[in-house]
Write a protein that holds these residues in place. Structure first.
Motif, PDB file in Angstrom:
ATOM      1  N   ASP A 199     -19.872  13.871  39.549  1.00  0.00           N
ATOM      2  CA  ASP A 199     -18.514  14.402  39.496  1.00  0.00           C
ATOM      3  C   ASP A 199     -17.798  13.739  38.328  1.00  0.00           C
ATOM      4  OD1 ASP A 199     -19.028  15.870  41.777  1.00  0.00           O
ATOM      5  OD2 ASP A 199     -18.155  14.371  43.124  1.00  0.00           O
ATOM      6  N   LEU A 200     -17.180  14.560  37.490  1.00  0.00           N
ATOM      7  CA  LEU A 200     -16.379  14.020  36.392  1.00  0.00           C
ATOM      8  C   LEU A 200     -15.064  13.502  36.946  1.00  0.00           C
ATOM      9  CD1 LEU A 200     -16.819  16.629  33.522  1.00  0.00           C
ATOM     10  CD2 LEU A 200     -17.760  14.322  33.648  1.00  0.00           C
ATOM     11  N   ASN A 245     -12.169   8.891  32.721  1.00  0.00           N
ATOM     12  CA  ASN A 245     -13.306   7.984  32.895  1.00  0.00           C
ATOM     13  C   ASN A 245     -14.489   8.464  32.047  1.00  0.00           C
ATOM     14  OD1 ASN A 245     -15.140   6.092  33.775  1.00  0.00           O
ATOM     15  ND2 ASN A 245     -15.645   7.213  35.632  1.00  0.00           N
ATOM     16  N   PRO A 246     -14.836   7.744  30.990  1.00  0.00           N
ATOM     17  CA  PRO A 246     -15.971   8.153  30.158  1.00  0.00           C
ATOM     18  C   PRO A 246     -17.313   7.577  30.637  1.00  0.00           C
ATOM     19  CG  PRO A 246     -14.820   6.365  29.096  1.00  0.00           C
ATOM     20  CD  PRO A 246     -14.070   6.669  30.364  1.00  0.00           C
ATOM     21  N   VAL A 274     -21.835  18.762  29.982  1.00  0.00           N
ATOM     22  CA  VAL A 274     -20.545  18.439  30.575  1.00  0.00           C
ATOM     23  C   VAL A 274     -19.737  19.726  30.684  1.00  0.00           C
ATOM     24  CG1 VAL A 274     -18.423  17.093  30.351  1.00  0.00           C
ATOM     25  CG2 VAL A 274     -20.603  16.118  29.581  1.00  0.00           C
ATOM     26  N   ASN A 275     -19.423  20.112  31.907  1.00  0.00           N
ATOM     27  CA  ASN A 275     -18.677  21.350  32.166  1.00  0.00           C
ATOM     28  C   ASN A 275     -19.261  22.537  31.399  1.00  0.00           C
ATOM     29  OD1 ASN A 275     -16.830  20.316  34.022  1.00  0.00           O
ATOM     30  ND2 ASN A 275     -15.462  19.616  32.405  1.00  0.00           N
ATOM     31  N   LYS A 288     -10.467  15.009  30.797  1.00  0.00           N
ATOM     32  CA  LYS A 288      -9.022  15.029  31.095  1.00  0.00           C
ATOM     33  C   LYS A 288      -8.755  15.362  32.558  1.00  0.00           C
ATOM     34  CE  LYS A 288      -7.563  14.713  26.723  1.00  0.00           C
ATOM     35  NZ  LYS A 288      -7.903  13.386  26.287  1.00  0.00           N
ATOM     36  N   GLU A 289      -9.758  16.018  33.215  1.00  0.00           N
ATOM     37  CA  GLU A 289      -9.581  16.448  34.612  1.00  0.00           C
ATOM     38  C   GLU A 289     -10.828  16.114  35.416  1.00  0.00           C
ATOM     39  OE1 GLU A 289      -8.995  20.636  34.409  1.00  0.00           O
ATOM     40  OE2 GLU A 289      -7.056  20.489  33.413  1.00  0.00           O
ATOM     41  N   ASP A 290     -10.635  15.988  36.724  1.00  0.00           N
ATOM     42  CA  ASP A 290     -11.768  15.846  37.628  1.00  0.00           C
ATOM     43  C   ASP A 290     -12.531  17.168  37.660  1.00  0.00           C
ATOM     44  OD1 ASP A 290     -10.733  13.372  38.184  1.00  0.00           O
ATOM     45  OD2 ASP A 290     -10.099  13.847  40.234  1.00  0.00           O
TER      46      ASP A 290
END
Length: 195
Positions: A48-49, A53-54, A70-71, A104-106
């Motif tokens: 989960d992003l 948090n990088p 990523v996404n 920038k977002e979960d």
């Protein structure tokens, strides 16, 4: 074959005084070699992003990471000179993956890591465990361990007999891994088709 069956087969093919734990240790080392050289299954792990948090902790070797998405966007690996060919990149540390730009977002399951699988460590506490190696070729484990034992006891003629068995199995194993021919040919109507 499960671990107990492999241990029994090794003992039948090359009687030895070593403990099961000693043989299991040799099997674990051999499986790591197989997964590095001849057997490289690819697995995915999703994370989960988290916004801002990088860094994402990993429990596997960073050298096993092949690719990261990523996404839905494939990120480039940061090269040794600290450069990437895109504005989206990733790199690994000893125990984490870092991505840029920082999310920038979960996003549930927003980070997908493609990596080479590492073999499960076998132990005498679970003799019913089945090694992760290709099930059709567990005898390759048996023959390689027997060869190693024969060499350890300086019985090189016996070791060479195991080499013959190993080579035969490796030929079969490699035949099963051949890639299909995807060359394209132009059909009579001008389009392309796969052979």
């Amino acid at each position: 074959m499960n671990l107990q069956e492999i241990l029994t087969e090794i003992l039948e093919k090359y009687p030895h005084p070593l403990t099961p734990d000693n043989i299991i240790s040799k099997i674990n080392t051999l499986l790591k070699e197989f997964f590095r050289t001849i057997y490289k299954p690819i697995v995915t792990t999703s994370y989960d992003l988290l916004a801002d948090n990088p860094y994402y902790p990993i429990t596997y070797s960073p050298s096993k990471v092949i690719d990261i998405v990523v996404n839905g966007v494939e990120y480039d690996s940061l090269n040794i000179k600290g450069k990437a060919s895109t504005n989206w990149y990733w790199f690994t540390d000893d125990d984490c993956i870092a991505i840029y730009p920082t999310p920038k977002e979960d996003a549930l399951g927003g980070l997908v890591v493609f990596r080479y699988k590492e073999p499960t460590i076998l132990s005498s506490s679970n003799l019913g465990a089945i090694p992760d190696f290709d099930h059709d070729f567990h005898m390759l484990i048996v023959y390689r361990i027997c060869k190693q034992l024969a060499e350890n006891y300086k019985e090189y003629d016996i070791a060479n007999g195991f080499v013959t068995q190993i080579n035969s199995l490796m030929d079969d194993f490699n035949k099963g891994k051949q890639e299909p021919d995807y060359r394209q040919v132009q059909d009579v109507y001008g389009g392309c088709m796969l052979l």
